[in-house]
Write a protein that holds these residues in place. Structure first.
Motif, PDB file in Angstrom:
ATOM      1  N   SER A   1       4.183  -2.884   4.195  1.00 50.90           N
ATOM      2  CA  SER A   1       3.814  -1.952   3.832  1.00 50.90           C
ATOM      3  C   SER A   1       4.495  -0.932   4.856  1.00 50.90           C
ATOM      4  O   SER A   1       4.410   0.399   4.630  1.00 50.90           O
TER       5      SER A   1
ATOM      6  N   VAL B   1       0.507  -1.184   0.391  1.00 51.65           N
ATOM      7  CA  VAL B   1      -0.087   0.363  -0.094  1.00 51.65           C
ATOM      8  C   VAL B   1       0.740   1.475   0.053  1.00 51.65           C
ATOM      9  O   VAL B   1       1.870   0.678   0.810  1.00 51.65           O
TER      10      VAL B   1
ATOM     11  N   VAL C   1      -1.954   1.564  -4.387  1.00 50.43           N
ATOM     12  CA  VAL C   1      -0.951   0.182  -4.825  1.00 50.43           C
ATOM     13  C   VAL C   1      -0.558   0.046  -4.984  1.00 50.43           C
ATOM     14  O   VAL C   1      -0.466   0.934  -6.090  1.00 50.43           O
TER      15      VAL C   1
ATOM     16  N   LEU D   1       1.570  -0.268   8.156  1.00 49.07           N
ATOM     17  CA  LEU D   1       0.346   0.463   8.409  1.00 49.07           C
ATOM     18  C   LEU D   1      -0.682   0.265   9.176  1.00 49.07           C
ATOM     19  O   LEU D   1      -1.537  -0.952   9.529  1.00 49.07           O
TER      20      LEU D   1
ATOM     21  N   LEU E   1      -7.614   4.612   4.575  1.00 46.19           N
ATOM     22  CA  LEU E   1      -7.894   3.076   4.782  1.00 46.19           C
ATOM     23  C   LEU E   1      -8.385   2.809   5.501  1.00 46.19           C
ATOM     24  O   LEU E   1      -9.092   2.770   6.292  1.00 46.19           O
TER      25      LEU E   1
ATOM     26  N   VAL F   1       1.624   5.554   0.941  1.00 45.17           N
ATOM     27  CA  VAL F   1       1.679   6.338   2.014  1.00 45.17           C
ATOM     28  C   VAL F   1       2.696   7.824   1.210  1.00 45.17           C
ATOM     29  O   VAL F   1       4.167   7.415   0.426  1.00 45.17           O
TER      30      VAL F   1
ATOM     31  N   THR G   1      -0.998  10.095   4.722  1.00 47.58           N
ATOM     32  CA  THR G   1      -1.981   8.543   3.907  1.00 47.58           C
ATOM     33  C   THR G   1      -1.688   7.904   3.091  1.00 47.58           C
ATOM     34  O   THR G   1      -0.980   8.349   3.009  1.00 47.58           O
ATOM     35  N   VAL G   2      -2.975   7.366   2.164  1.00 48.35           N
ATOM     36  CA  VAL G   2      -2.217   6.652   1.669  1.00 48.35           C
ATOM     37  C   VAL G   2      -2.827   6.946   0.070  1.00 48.35           C
ATOM     38  O   VAL G   2      -3.631   7.687   0.215  1.00 48.35           O
ATOM     39  N   SER G   3      -2.275   6.138  -0.775  1.00 47.28           N
ATOM     40  CA  SER G   3      -2.815   6.975  -2.236  1.00 47.28           C
ATOM     41  C   SER G   3      -2.413   5.931  -3.058  1.00 47.28           C
ATOM     42  O   SER G   3      -2.971   6.554  -4.147  1.00 47.28           O
TER      43      SER G   3
END
Lengths: 549, 209
Positions: A308, A265, A276, A317, A509, A267, A272-274
């Motif tokens: 991740s 995933v 995958v 995460l 997420l 980051v 924040t996550v962006s």
């Protein structure tokens, strides 16, 4: 889109690619969204992922679903055969230890669109009210942040969406029917003797609610009683997200990428996550998304979160609580067999055609808390022989003797609540898989309460058989399902996600599926997984409408 | 124990093959051979494994074990994975290959001969000792856990064995039945084409329970 070959193609296992030999999907050559950042990316197209992609695309969001395995065609890819069905299972090696090491694959996890729903038994129970507050009522485990009432409208919705068949009156729990479609009838000989045994003992029994059609629906026929629910239903009488939610989601505009293993995933600098990163046929790609949902089962979900790990999140995460991978729970699933003078023909009828939940709730007379379901269970030769060998220890002459009498045995399988223990967990091992990701290591041991409940359940099953004239024959230690590992809760120090499956640490997420269960309940979990997913979808769609992502 | 044969001597599940869908029929018929050359197992390994498989399911019909060996060979040649493995055990390719060597070494140590040359009873005794992890001590057991070896060999054997149509016929299994379906499923009923029990009285007496 990144397209960087990091793996030697020759040495690459190509496990995630194809259902016909040498055939390759060309999904990646005609991407719908491609480099575009979509609203939502869902990892895993199983029970939860299927509901999520359907509901979110219906809500008008741009959604991409990514699945490690193939997009099955039941007519050409499924055979009504136990060995042939191996490909529906998650076959990748997982390291499994502990006092009561778990078995995987057919036991709990699928690969390919539909995930485990392509090979689950179709048993479709709701949880009971008490399941969501076991700490308050029984002083064990943990309370969920949601109640039965929170899920009730979603249970109703899911049952109606797929036309669950079930009794007019189901005797246990807060919902007593009627179900959208009539109950399956007739029932098989082995289910009949179960019900008759129960009646003699004053135990209530019922035909279970099943995600198996009892009448035509949506172009699909009713069940023909062949019992190949675990092998991929060829007539499409049994529901799966492969044949229901996912085609409908695509019709709504969703994109599904198959044969693609999500490896990480991504980051952003702001934490924040962006999106995958995923691997297709040896090459790496990225899918950018505003929201990422991980619905990849109890093992692969924590594995992906842990793998991740990055500079912002060195422990993985969503893991500030340190609980990613912890508190995993199977159901105790002991199989109890008895021999009858008449033929039971375990191979006929769907796998579960009768049940009792009379022992579901805590009974002060017991030396344990919580409880279990007993399912009268059909079976086929390979699964029966595997239970006899791997689980019960028979081989040679004894095995052959028992199997020559295959048609004379009936089976009851327990679905017992297993209490959450922190030491029961998924961690990353030192060993790498074909993608270079550490293999998951799963550790599981029962606690005293679990073992006492198993003893009680096995005894009850034998009493039911004996009452009906069966001779108790053998008992095999077995488990079913696997839940937890990213449990939901209100307290961010004591849980991974909130009641809407949103991670406490990273607001965009989500983790949704079997892995968010706080406790296991004592019933087959698929309907609860799907109800939770439908509720999460509503929440995410609302966030979208409010412009919060 | 009295050795018993089938309740269904006149039943052949393959009589119904015209009623099966082509994908299923094809998968089942392939179990009758002919089989391609072995990919993973050496000839030596195949000989020992064949005897072990026969003992594990208590049968000695070579045509059935041609299929069992083919299945095991394909499974071991494949890279897909083995669902789960004990953290103490090596991958199945190594477990089986080194395990077969260790079984030979054990036979040498106990009986002064290789596994294929010792008595059938001695062969059975070796397998029984592996199942409970009590085989005589040899250094190999530190890297080849005995029970993992035994369980692996057993599961690799029973899955193809109980997928062979001859065995289905013997145990009275109705088979795939798609698209035909099963209609008479209640107690005492069977569809007319299903296995019908013979010699009921004699079998009951044989039961000895």
């Amino acid at each position: 889109m990144e397209n960087e070959s990091r793996v030697e193609k020759e040495s690459y296992v190509q496990h995630n690619c194809d259902h016909y030999k040498d055939h390759r999907y060309d999904d990646l050559e005609h991407r719908k969204y491609g480099d575009k950042e979509v609203d939502v990316c869902i990892v895993g197209m199983g029970a939860a992922g299927g509901v999520l992609i359907h509901e979110l695309s219906k809500a008008g969001l741009e959604v991409v679903g990514i699945e490690a395995g193939p997009f099955w065609d039941p007519q050409t890819d499924f055979a009504s055969d136990e060995l042939h069905a191996y490909s529906l299972n998650w076959q990748d090696t997982r390291l499994s230890g502990g006092n009561d090491a778990l078995k995987f694959g057919p036991n709990n996890s699928g690969r390919g669109v539909g995930g485990g729903t392509t090979h689950f038994t179709g048993v479709f129970y709701r949880f009971h009210e008490s399941d969501f507050r076991v700490k308050s009522t029984d002083g064990v485990g943990e309370d969920w942040p949601i109640s039965y009432q929170d899920l009730e409208p979603y249970y109703d919705k899911i049952e109606n969406d797929i036309k669950v068949s079930g009794p007019k009156h189901f005797p246990w729990g807060p919902f007593n029917g009627p179900y959208p479609y009539p109950e399956r009838e007739p029932i098989s000989a082995w289910a009949q003797v179960f019900r008759e045994g129960c009646e003699i003992l004053g135990i209530r029994s019922s035909v279970p609610p099943l995600a198996i059609l009892s009448a035509p629906f949506d172009g699909r026929p009713p069940c023909t009683n062949r019992g190949f629910c675990n092998e991929g239903c060829k007539p499409n009488a049994k529901f799966s997200t492969l044949i229901h939610h996912i085609p409908k989601a695509i019709q709504e505009g969703a994109e599904v990428i198959t044969d693609s293993m999500v490896t990480r995933v991504l980051v952003d600098d702001d934490g924040t996550v962006s999106g995958v990163e995923f691997n297709h046929d040896g090459n790496y790609y990225q899918q950018k998304a505003k929201v990422v949902i991980i619905s990849a089962f109890t093992v692969e979900t924590p594995r992906l979160l842990l793998n991740s790990a990055c500079s912002q999140y060195p422990d993985g995460l969503a893991n500030s609580s340190g609980l990613v991978g912890k508190y995993i729970m199977p159901h105790s699933g002991h199989d109890v067999f008895a021999k009858f003078d008449q033929e039971m023909r375990l191979y006929k009828g769907t796998p579960v055609m009768a049940c009792t939940q009379d022992f579901y709730e805590t009974d002060p007379d017991n030396d344990f808390v919580r409880g279990y379901t007993l399912n009268a269970h059909g079976n086929r030769p390979v699964a029966t022989a595997k239970i006899l060998t791997a689980d019960a220890g028979y081989w040679g002459k004894e095995l052959r003797e028992i199997m020559l009498n295959f048609n004379f045995y009936a089976q009851i399988t327990m679905v017992g609540e297993v209490l959450p223990q922190k030491k029961n967990q998924v961690t990353l091992s030192e060993e790498k898989d074909e993608y270079g990701i550490p293999r998951p290591k799963i550790t599981f041991s029962y606690c005293e309460n679990d073992n006492k409940m198993i003893e009680h359940g096995v005894e009850k099953a034998n009493q039911i058989f004996k009452a009906r004239g069966g001779k108790p024959a053998f008992v095999a230690a077995d488990t079913g399902h696997l839940l937890g590992g990213c449990r939901m809760g209100d307290d961010p120090t004591n849980s991974v996600v909130n009641g809407f499956c949103q991670s406490h640490d990273i607001p965009n997420l989500f983790i949704c599926g079997a892995s968010v269960f706080t406790t296991s309940g004592g019933a087959n979990p698929t309907e609860t997984i799907m109800a939770i997913a439908a509720r999460t979808a509503d929440y995410i769609a609302d966030l979208g409408k409010k412009g919060e992502f | 124990m009295i050795e018993r044969n089938t309740y269904y001597p006149d039943y052949d599940v393959l009589d119904q093959i015209e009623e099966w869908d082509p994908v299923t029929a094809d998968a089942v018929l392939k179990r009758l051979g002919p089989f391609p050359a072995l990919e993973f197992l050496t000839g030596d390994e195949e000989q020992r494994l064949r005897v072990i498989c026969k003992h594990l399911v208590y049968d000695n019909r070579d045509d059935i074990f041609d299929w069992v060996i083919h299945f095991i060979d394909q499974t071991l040649a494949d890279e897909k994975g083995e669902y789960q493995r004990s953290p103490d055990a090596p991958p199945e390719k190594i477990l089986v290959r080194e395990g077969l060597k260790a079984i030979d070494k054990l036979a040498q140590k106990l009986y002064g001969n290789d596994f294929l040359s010792i008595d059938v009873k001695e062969q059975f005794d070796i397998l029984a000792s592996l199942q409970v992890g009590k085989a005589a001590s040899i250094p190999e057991w530190s890297t080849i856990p005995q029970k993992d070896l035994f369980d692996k060999l057993l599961v690799l054997t029973v899955a193809p064995y109980y997928s062979h149509p001859t065995i289905w016929s013997e145990i009275g299994y109705g088979g795939p039945a798609h698209p035909r379906g099963y209609y008479r499923i209640e107690l005492g009923l069977a569809d007319p084409w299903e296995a019908q029990r013979k010699d009921v009285t004699e079998k009951e007496e044989d039961n000895g329970e």
